[in-house]
Design a protein around this motif. Sequence first.
Motif, short mmCIF file in Angstrom:
data_model
loop_
_atom_site.label_atom_id
_atom_site.label_comp_id
_atom_site.label_asym_id
_atom_site.label_seq_id
_atom_site.Cartn_x
_atom_site.Cartn_y
_atom_site.Cartn_z
N ALA A 142 0.85 -1.19 0.00
CA ALA A 142 0.00 0.00 0.00
C ALA A 142 0.89 1.25 0.00
CB ALA A 142 -0.90 -0.02 1.24
N PRO A 143 0.43 2.31 -0.66
CA PRO A 143 -0.90 2.54 -1.23
C PRO A 143 -1.07 2.04 -2.66
CG PRO A 143 0.39 4.52 -1.46
CD PRO A 143 1.27 3.54 -0.75
N TYR A 191 5.61 -8.07 7.05
CA TYR A 191 7.01 -8.47 7.27
C TYR A 191 7.88 -8.06 6.09
CZ TYR A 191 10.89 -11.24 9.08
OH TYR A 191 12.11 -11.64 9.58
N LEU A 192 7.39 -8.28 4.87
CA LEU A 192 8.17 -7.93 3.69
C LEU A 192 8.38 -6.42 3.60
CD1 LEU A 192 6.74 -10.30 0.92
CD2 LEU A 192 8.90 -10.52 2.18
N ARG A 193 7.36 -5.65 3.93
CA ARG A 193 7.52 -4.19 3.93
C ARG A 193 8.61 -3.78 4.93
NH1 ARG A 193 4.58 0.76 3.22
NH2 ARG A 193 2.73 -0.29 2.41
N GLU A 194 8.60 -4.39 6.11
CA GLU A 194 9.62 -4.08 7.11
C GLU A 194 11.01 -4.48 6.62
OE1 GLU A 194 8.12 -6.13 10.50
OE2 GLU A 194 6.68 -4.54 11.03
N ASN A 195 11.10 -5.63 5.95
CA ASN A 195 12.38 -6.04 5.37
C ASN A 195 12.84 -5.06 4.30
OD1 ASN A 195 12.80 -8.30 6.92
ND2 ASN A 195 12.70 -9.76 5.24
N ARG A 196 11.91 -4.67 3.44
CA ARG A 196 12.25 -3.70 2.40
C ARG A 196 12.79 -2.41 3.02
NH1 ARG A 196 7.53 -0.32 -0.35
NH2 ARG A 196 7.62 0.47 1.79
N ASP A 197 12.10 -1.91 4.02
CA ASP A 197 12.51 -0.65 4.64
C ASP A 197 13.83 -0.80 5.38
OD1 ASP A 197 10.18 0.36 3.60
OD2 ASP A 197 9.08 0.38 5.51
N ARG A 203 22.16 3.12 -4.83
CA ARG A 203 20.79 3.59 -4.89
C ARG A 203 19.84 2.40 -5.03
NH1 ARG A 203 22.90 7.22 -3.15
NH2 ARG A 203 23.11 9.37 -3.86
N VAL A 204 18.87 2.34 -4.14
CA VAL A 204 17.84 1.29 -4.20
C VAL A 204 16.61 1.85 -4.89
CG1 VAL A 204 16.41 -0.30 -2.89
CG2 VAL A 204 18.68 0.32 -2.03
N MET A 205 16.14 1.15 -5.93
CA MET A 205 14.87 1.51 -6.55
C MET A 205 13.77 0.93 -5.66
SD MET A 205 13.57 0.88 -10.49
CE MET A 205 14.78 1.99 -11.18
N LYS A 206 13.15 1.75 -4.87
CA LYS A 206 12.22 1.28 -3.85
C LYS A 206 11.09 0.47 -4.47
CE LYS A 206 9.47 2.96 0.05
NZ LYS A 206 9.04 4.17 0.81
N PRO A 207 11.01 -0.81 -4.14
CA PRO A 207 9.97 -1.64 -4.76
C PRO A 207 8.57 -1.32 -4.24
CG PRO A 207 11.26 -2.95 -3.22
CD PRO A 207 11.92 -1.61 -3.29
N GLU A 208 7.65 -1.15 -5.16
CA GLU A 208 6.24 -0.97 -4.84
C GLU A 208 5.54 -2.31 -4.68
OE1 GLU A 208 6.13 3.09 -7.60
OE2 GLU A 208 5.10 1.28 -8.27
N ALA A 209 6.22 -3.36 -5.13
CA ALA A 209 5.70 -4.74 -5.08
C ALA A 209 6.87 -5.69 -5.14
CB ALA A 209 4.73 -4.99 -6.23
N THR A 210 6.60 -6.96 -4.93
CA THR A 210 7.56 -8.08 -4.94
C THR A 210 8.39 -8.09 -3.66
OG1 THR A 210 9.58 -7.17 -5.97
CG2 THR A 210 7.76 -7.75 -7.45
N TYR A 211 9.24 -9.11 -3.53
CA TYR A 211 10.20 -9.16 -2.44
C TYR A 211 11.61 -9.06 -3.00
CZ TYR A 211 9.62 -14.12 -3.74
OH TYR A 211 9.48 -15.30 -4.43
N LEU A 212 11.75 -8.26 -4.05
CA LEU A 212 13.00 -8.12 -4.77
C LEU A 212 13.40 -6.65 -4.83
CD1 LEU A 212 11.88 -10.45 -7.67
CD2 LEU A 212 13.36 -11.10 -5.75
N ALA A 213 14.61 -6.34 -4.40
CA ALA A 213 15.11 -4.97 -4.43
C ALA A 213 16.13 -4.84 -5.56
CB ALA A 213 15.75 -4.60 -3.10
N TRP A 214 15.98 -3.81 -6.36
CA TRP A 214 16.84 -3.54 -7.51
C TRP A 214 17.79 -2.41 -7.11
CZ3 TRP A 214 18.60 -5.96 -11.39
CH2 TRP A 214 18.85 -5.42 -12.64
N GLY A 248 12.98 -11.80 0.70
CA GLY A 248 11.97 -12.72 1.20
C GLY A 248 12.61 -13.79 2.09
N CYS A 249 13.17 -13.36 3.21
CA CYS A 249 13.89 -14.25 4.10
C CYS A 249 13.83 -13.68 5.51
CB CYS A 249 15.35 -14.40 3.66
SG CYS A 249 16.26 -12.84 3.60
N PRO A 250 14.16 -14.47 6.53
CA PRO A 250 14.21 -13.91 7.89
C PRO A 250 15.11 -12.68 7.94
CG PRO A 250 14.33 -16.29 7.97
CD PRO A 250 14.43 -15.92 6.53
#
Length: 402
Positions: free
Chosen positions: A212-213, A299-305, A319-330, A374-376
Motif C-alpha cells: 500500500a498505497p 514483514y516484507l515491507r519491514e524487510n524492504r525498509d 541507490r535502491v529503486m524502492k519496490p512498490e511490489a515483490t520481495y526483490l530490491a533492484w 523474502g527471508c528472515p
Amino acid sequence: MTDGLRYDFDRIIDRRGTSSLKWDQLGTLFGGEDVLPLFVADMDFEAPREVVGAIVERAKRGIYGYTIRTDGYYEAVTGWLKRRHGWAIAREWLVSSPGVVPALAAAIHAFSEPGDGVILQSPVYYPFYDVIRANGRTIVDNPLRIEDGVYRIDFDLLEEQAKRAKLMLLCSPHNPGGRVWTADELKRIGDICLKHGVIVVSDEIHHDLVFAPHKHVPFASLGPEYAERSITCIAPSKTFNLAGLQAAAAIVPGAELRKAYLRTARLGLSIHMDSYFGVTGMEASYRYGEPWLKQLLVYLRENRDALIAFMEERLPELRVMKPEATYLAWVDCRAISDDPAELKKLMYREARVAFSEGSVFGKQGAGWLRINFGCPRAVLLEALERFAEAARRRRLDARRST
C-alpha cells in the motif's frame, strides 16, 4: 481459517539437503558452501499451515495418478481474483500450465511465427528473453527509463515498435524494478497494442505482493476489448512460496484466442495435465491463505525498509529503486562497478553472498544487483553486512594502492 494465528517469519529454517535450487548448489554456482543465497525468487518461509496440511492429506492417499481440476479449485481461484483484485472471471477462461514461463512459451507458439517480433521491456525477468530467442522469434526491446528514481515506459517508442510485433510480454508488477503499473499506464499500453493488433501476454505472478498505497490492476480487467486480446498468467508460487508444486494458470477471456491457445498448449506442447499436488496447493492457498499473506506483507515491507535504511547508512553511494511490489530490491551498484564480472567477484569471493547479477535482466542491468529480501530479517541483515564490509575493504585497498 485461522485468522488469529501468528506466523513467525523470523524463524530460520534449514533448507539444505532438501533438493533446494537456492541452497543445495552453493559450491557449484558460487564456489563455496558458506555463501548466503539471496538470488533466486523463492522465499525462505514455510507456506501457510492450511496448505501444508492439505498437501499432507493428499500425500496420504498413496496413489498419485493423473489429476483434474475440481469445482473447488475453480471456486478458489475465481474467488481469490474477485476478492483480492476486483476481477470477475469465468471458470472456462482458466487454462492449466505447470508454470508461468511455459504459459508464455505456449502463447508465443500460438500467436506468432519464427522471425516475428515480440516486445519486452528491459530490464526484465530473464526467461522473457529465453522464450523469445529459443523459439526463433525476434526480441523487440522497449527499454524502460528511470525517472524520479523509478521505471517509466517509453510510449512513443512503443507506438513505433507495435507496428512490427505480434505479441507483447508485459511484466506486471515489474521484476526486477518492483513497479506497480497504474491503470492509466496499462490502458496506454492496451490502446497501442489494440491499434496495431498486438496481443498482450501479461505475467502477473507477483500480483498479490503489492505494498500500500499501490494497487495491482489486472490488465484484462481494464475492459472487454483489452481482455479479448490478452492472456494473463498467474500462479500461487510467489505469493505462498509454492514454486516447487508446478502449478499456474493462463487466463484467456477471448474465445478465439483461447481456442488457438489450447490447441497449441495441449497438442503442440502437450501441456494438458495438472500436478497432483499443485491443484491441491493452489486451491488451499487461495481458499485459506489470506491471513498468512496479510502478515507476510507486513514483514516484507519491514524487510524492504530495513534494506533501504541499511544502504542509506552503510553504502550511501548505492541507490535502491524502492519496490512498490515483490520481495526483490533492484540496487544500482555502478558506484562500485558496472562490470558484471567485478560485481560477481565482490559478491561470491569477497562478501560470500549471492544476489542476482543485473546484466542477466538485460544490458541496462549491468552494474545493478537484485536482492531477494523474502527471508528472515537476520539473514537479510547478515548478507547486507557481508556485502558492505567487503565493499569497505575494497575501498581501503584502493586507497592504499594509490
